[in-house]
Design an enzyme around this catalytic site. Structure first.
Site, PDB file in Angstrom:
ATOM      1  N   GLU A  72      -6.894  -7.934  -0.585  1.00 38.79           N
ATOM      2  CA  GLU A  72      -7.497  -7.825   0.538  1.00 38.79           C
ATOM      3  C   GLU A  72      -9.062  -7.256   0.710  1.00 38.79           C
ATOM      4  O   GLU A  72      -9.048  -5.742   0.662  1.00 38.79           O
ATOM      5  CB  GLU A  72      -6.869  -6.051   1.505  1.00 38.79           C
ATOM      6  CG  GLU A  72      -5.343  -6.817   1.809  1.00 38.79           C
ATOM      7  CD  GLU A  72      -4.993  -5.902   3.168  1.00 38.79           C
ATOM      8  OE1 GLU A  72      -5.024  -5.125   3.906  1.00 38.79           O
ATOM      9  OE2 GLU A  72      -3.413  -5.451   2.858  1.00 38.79           O
ATOM     10  N   GLU A 128       0.787  -1.358   0.065  1.00 38.97           N
ATOM     11  CA  GLU A 128      -0.308  -0.097   0.030  1.00 38.97           C
ATOM     12  C   GLU A 128       0.722   0.975   0.082  1.00 38.97           C
ATOM     13  O   GLU A 128       0.485   2.369   0.720  1.00 38.97           O
ATOM     14  CB  GLU A 128      -1.036  -0.182   0.752  1.00 38.97           C
ATOM     15  CG  GLU A 128      -2.304  -0.942   1.532  1.00 38.97           C
ATOM     16  CD  GLU A 128      -3.130  -0.488   1.768  1.00 38.97           C
ATOM     17  OE1 GLU A 128      -3.199  -0.040   3.085  1.00 38.97           O
ATOM     18  OE2 GLU A 128      -4.503  -1.221   1.784  1.00 38.97           O
TER      19      GLU A 128
END
Ligand code: GAL
Length: 857
Positions: free
Chosen positions: A256, A187
């Site tokens: 995710e 991320e």
């Protein structure tokens, strides 16, 4: 398309070959990708994945968790790699026990599942310091996660180390192993703008470094829209149907899908309704996705001091489909298993083509995957919160609000995300089982006579204490060797100071960056303060009385997990950075710049009081004056493990804050007296509408975490030792043990629901699936268990939730006896939801069947 035409016909054969040959030790799988999907040995695959982090459970739990993941329809198990676990000291590696990542990967392979290895090595993950070892911070000139030589050198070294370990064990799919995918970074795209132009260079470097390691399987970067080719950029979030990768040659992947959310000390417990989670998954596959990972599939426990933070709780349950203790979280697990089954039915169509979209009205969408060879799968979505009726291919369909219907043949609805066929179970804790040493009497609480104690000294007690001018930042000082740092200052009060008069009230004021502060004046506890997950800072103001002559102020500052997220998270500080002032008679005196004495950690930590083999036996006091509700006490007792194999928890009600060890192994920080806010919760949150982490909360006004998991493998037969360090004040005699069980089985299925997808679980039914309508099906959790009681059954318009169902206005009179007959004495049973079985208690009304049953234990 031509190629697929051929492949699609071969697909069933291919699939069975894949399944049969999965232990694939002899030759490797070729993993690549294209615009539609990951391609394994030339075949595009729809893959369902779930996160299980190896150190958050135990090697003894892994096989069962992985089997439950497989039974739930998973193809892939995802885990991060936790650098600070494996290299606690630079150059010293540890891959033992819960850290045995090779064993974990092999365990997944033995179950016939694939692995996605997210090396990071920055992992976020609510893990201490995002997974970075603290020593990294002290390398001269280092800057984390940017184009910085010292950082890149270490990141490359550790990444290569892990890749080499995997290669040596032949664990990459290219070598015949289970790993089909790896992740580099995590991320970074969410925060990279803060790192300026260097961020771009760092991402380019990360990509080529990863590729140079030559794993033979694709790499991904999540939340990195500029991930360089051939690295696949993937999506993380509660919904990812709107995501598209940065190249038309890359598949749409979701690394995710947050199945719930994490818990913080002082926060309420987040949960995510299964209908919404299923909706998000179905939407993703509806709109072209082919790889989806649940974060988490089983969350587990943050043992020891591994939680990130600050303030992340010890439980990492996450409301995942498998709970912290390894039991199924129903109906979430079952509803998703049903979903996975249907998606797999659609796989031939899904991998063959892009979906064709048609609008069925406002916020009503149809996506059709249709191949020239005749495969057809359709997804019909209602993104409104109200129910709708739509026309699709000339037929009429009812679409409940915020739901997706899946039609694996483009005609029949086999699954709807809002209609749960799966059973629900309640989980209960039984408080009865601890048996204190020497007696054979079951006691839910440990008797006070069984406890011994050692008082942790207030202030400086260790030889390695040191002095500094002024106040220091905590993490730079302790390097996280301990949660604790003592700040101590002494001064004399003579008659000459107008600003301080002994015997009169003086205001002590302390400013701390957090996370927890305990203040002592001349050895006495005068109070403390704590931050919260939102704001870790503490501002303490206390009126104190100073003595004539020497006075000492001792401040114990504690961290509760180091920051794991955000730009420059590694630099966020903690501790008493000041000012620390004394005020009286309108005058304020700043103690901050003077000489302070520091002690890293506790004396008891240095003495390893938590260790079973410590040589401090003689120091433990077991007199009748067990100190309770006073700060800084080590407690020790012996107990016998609760009988049986059910998961064990300790209820720490009565204690304040500290850490607990069972037979020398830390089960984590306990903090039962940090309660959740009074408001903002609802026990049955409306699943309709976009979910967020604060939408559905439980446990308002209650301890954020009261129960703490003790893995069975930490316990042994005979006497077990428990050591607690209590920092604030508590009464260990109030602690109790509990075991976790499945309580009632419930199911509530309407006539409008599709027939069960998971037909194989109905062995007692000899009818063909086509003849089936909706069914209620319940199964005891253990294979040897039998349904011993039907507590409730109602066919008509029953109301309420599991544990508190009631009959509605309309109810058939024979429901209980019909269900009893079908279920009592059976390990599992199925009952059709139809007027044929129950008669029609109210014509023209949509009816449902609700049952609640229990199994023998
Ligand atoms: C993501 C991150 C994960 C985890 C998650 C929240 O941003 O990639 O590691 O921290 O948030 O549970």
């Amino acid at each position: 398309m031509k190629r697929c035409h051929h492949l699609c016909r071969l697909l069933p054969l291919w699939l069975s070959l894949v399944i049969l040959s999965f232990s694939h030790s002899s030759y490797g799988d070729n993993v690549t990708y294209d615009h539609r999907a990951l391609v394994i040995n030339g075949v595009r695959r729809v893959l369902i994945s779930g996160s299980i982090h190896y150190p958050r459970s135990t090697p003894e739990m892994w096989p069962d968790l992985i089997q439950k993941a497989k039974d739930g329809g998973l193809d892939v198990v995802e885990t991060y790699v936790f650098w600070n676990l494996h290299e606690p000291v630079q150059g010293q590696y540890d891959f033992e026990g819960r850290k045995d990542i090779v064993k974990f990967v092999k365990t997944v392979a033995e179950a016939g599942l694939y692995v996605h290895l997210r090396i990071g090595p920055y992992v976020c993950a609510e893990w201490n310091y995002g997974g970075f070892p603290l020593w990294l911070h002290f390398i001269p000139g280092i800057k984390f996660r940017t184009d910085n030589e010292p950082f890149k050198t270490e990141m490359q070294r550790f990444t290569a180390k892990i890749v080499d370990m995997m290669k040596q064990e032949n664990l990459y799919a290219s070598q015949g192993g289970p790993i089909i995918l790896s992740q580099i970074e995590n991320e970074y795209g969410n925060i990279d703008s803060a790192y300026g132009a260097a961020a771009q260079r760092y991402i380019q470097w990360s990509a080529s470094m990863a590729l140079s390691l030559d794993t033979g399987v694709p790499w991904v970067m999540c939340q990195q829209s500029d991930a360089p080719d051939p690295i696949i950029n993937t999506c993380n979030g509660f919904y990812c149907d709107q995501f598209s990768p940065n190249s038309n040659n890359k598949p749409k992947m979701w690394t995710e899908n947050w199945s719930g959310w994490f818990l913080s000390f002082g926060g309420s417990a987040p949960y995510r309704p299964p209908q919404d989670l299923a909706f998000a998954v179905a939407r993703f596959f509806q709109r072209g996705g082919t790889f989806q990972n649940y974060y988490m599939y089983q969350g587990g426990t943050n043992f020891g001091r591994t939680t990130g933070g600050p303030f992340i709780a010890t439980s990492y349950d996450y409301d995942a489909p498998i709970d912290e203790y390894g039991l199924l979280n129903q109906p979430k697990w079952g509803h998703l298993r049903d979903l996975h089954k249907v998606i797999k039915k659609c796989e031939p169509a899904l991998i063959a083509t892009d979906p064709a979209y048609t609008s069925l009205g406002q916020n009503l969408e149809a996506h059709v995957y249709k191949t020239s060879s005749g495969a057809c799968a359709a997804f019909l979505a209602n993104i409104n919160t109200q129910d709708a009726t739509v026309k699709f291919n000339g037929k009429t369909y009812q679409l409940p609000g915020w739901s997706v219907s899946i039609l694996p043949d483009c005609k029949n609805v086999v699954y709807n995300t809002a209609q749960i066929n799966s059973q629900e179970t309640t989980s209960e804790m039984r408080y009865l089982s601890s048996i204190s040493e020497g007696t054979n009497q079951p006691l839910s609480r440990l008797s006070s006579s069984g406890w011994s104690y050692i008082k942790e000294p207030v202030g400086i007690s260790k030889a390695d204490a040191f002095t500094r001018n002024g106040l220091v930042e905590q993490i730079n000082t302790t390097a996280d060797a301990s949660d604790y740092l003592w700040y101590s200052i002494s001064f004399n009060i003579t008659m000459g100071e107008p600003w301080l008069i002994s015997g009169e009230q003086t205001l002590l004021h302390v400013e701390s960056l957090g996370h927890v502060l305990r203040a002592f004046v001349n050895g006495y506890y005068i109070g403390g303060g704590k931050g919260s997950a939102d704001n870790s800072k503490i501002s303490l103001s206390k009126l104190i009385i100073l003595d004539k002559g020497k006075n000492t102020i001792d401040l114990l500052s504690a961290t509760v997990g180091l920051q794991n997220y955000g730009a420059f998270f590694d630099l966020s500080g903690a501790g008493v950075t000041g000012p620390v002032t004394l005020s009286a008679n309108g005058v304020t005196f700043d103690l901050s710049p003077y000489v302070w004495t520091y002690q890293i950690g506790l004396k008891g930590e240095d003495m390893s009081l938590f260790d079973v083999s410590d040589d401090s036996a003689s120091l433990w006091l077991s007199d009748s004056t067990l100190p309770t509700n006073v700060p800084l006490v080590w407690y020790k007792t012996q107990f016998q493990a609760p009988a049986g194999n059910d998961p064990v928890a300790i209820d720490f009600t009565g204690m304040g804050k500290g850490e607990a060890w069972i037979n020398g192994q830390s089960i984590g920080r306990f903090w039962p007296n940090y309660t959740a806010p009074l408001s903002g919760c609802s026990d049955s949150c409306n699943y309709k509408g976009a979910y967020s982490s604060s939408k559905c909360l439980k446990k308002c006004g209650k301890p954020s975490q009261q129960l703490y998991h003790v893995p069975r493998s930490f316990l042994k037969e005979g006497a077990n030792t428990m050591v607690l360090f209590e920092e604030e004040g508590g009464d260990p005699t109030k602690i109790s043990f509990a075991t976790r069980h499945t309580g009632s089985l419930c199911a509530h299925v309407s006539e409008m629901h599709p027939a069960p997808v998971n037909f194989e679980v109905y062995p007692e039914l000899a009818v063909s699936k086509q003849k089936l309508g909706p069914m209620v099906h319940v199964t005891c959790s253990g294979p040897d268990q039998l349904i011993n009681e039907v507590k409730f059954a109602s066919f008509g318009t029953p109301q309420g939730t599991c544990g508190s169902y009631s009959h509605g206005k309309c109810s058939s009179t024979n429901a209980l006896s019909v269900v009893q007959q079908a279920c009592v004495g059976m390990n599992s049973c199925s009952v059709p939801v139809s007027t044929k079985a129950f008669g029609d208690p109210c014509r023209g009304v949509t009816k449902s069947l609700a049952i609640e049953a229990t199994c023998s234990s």
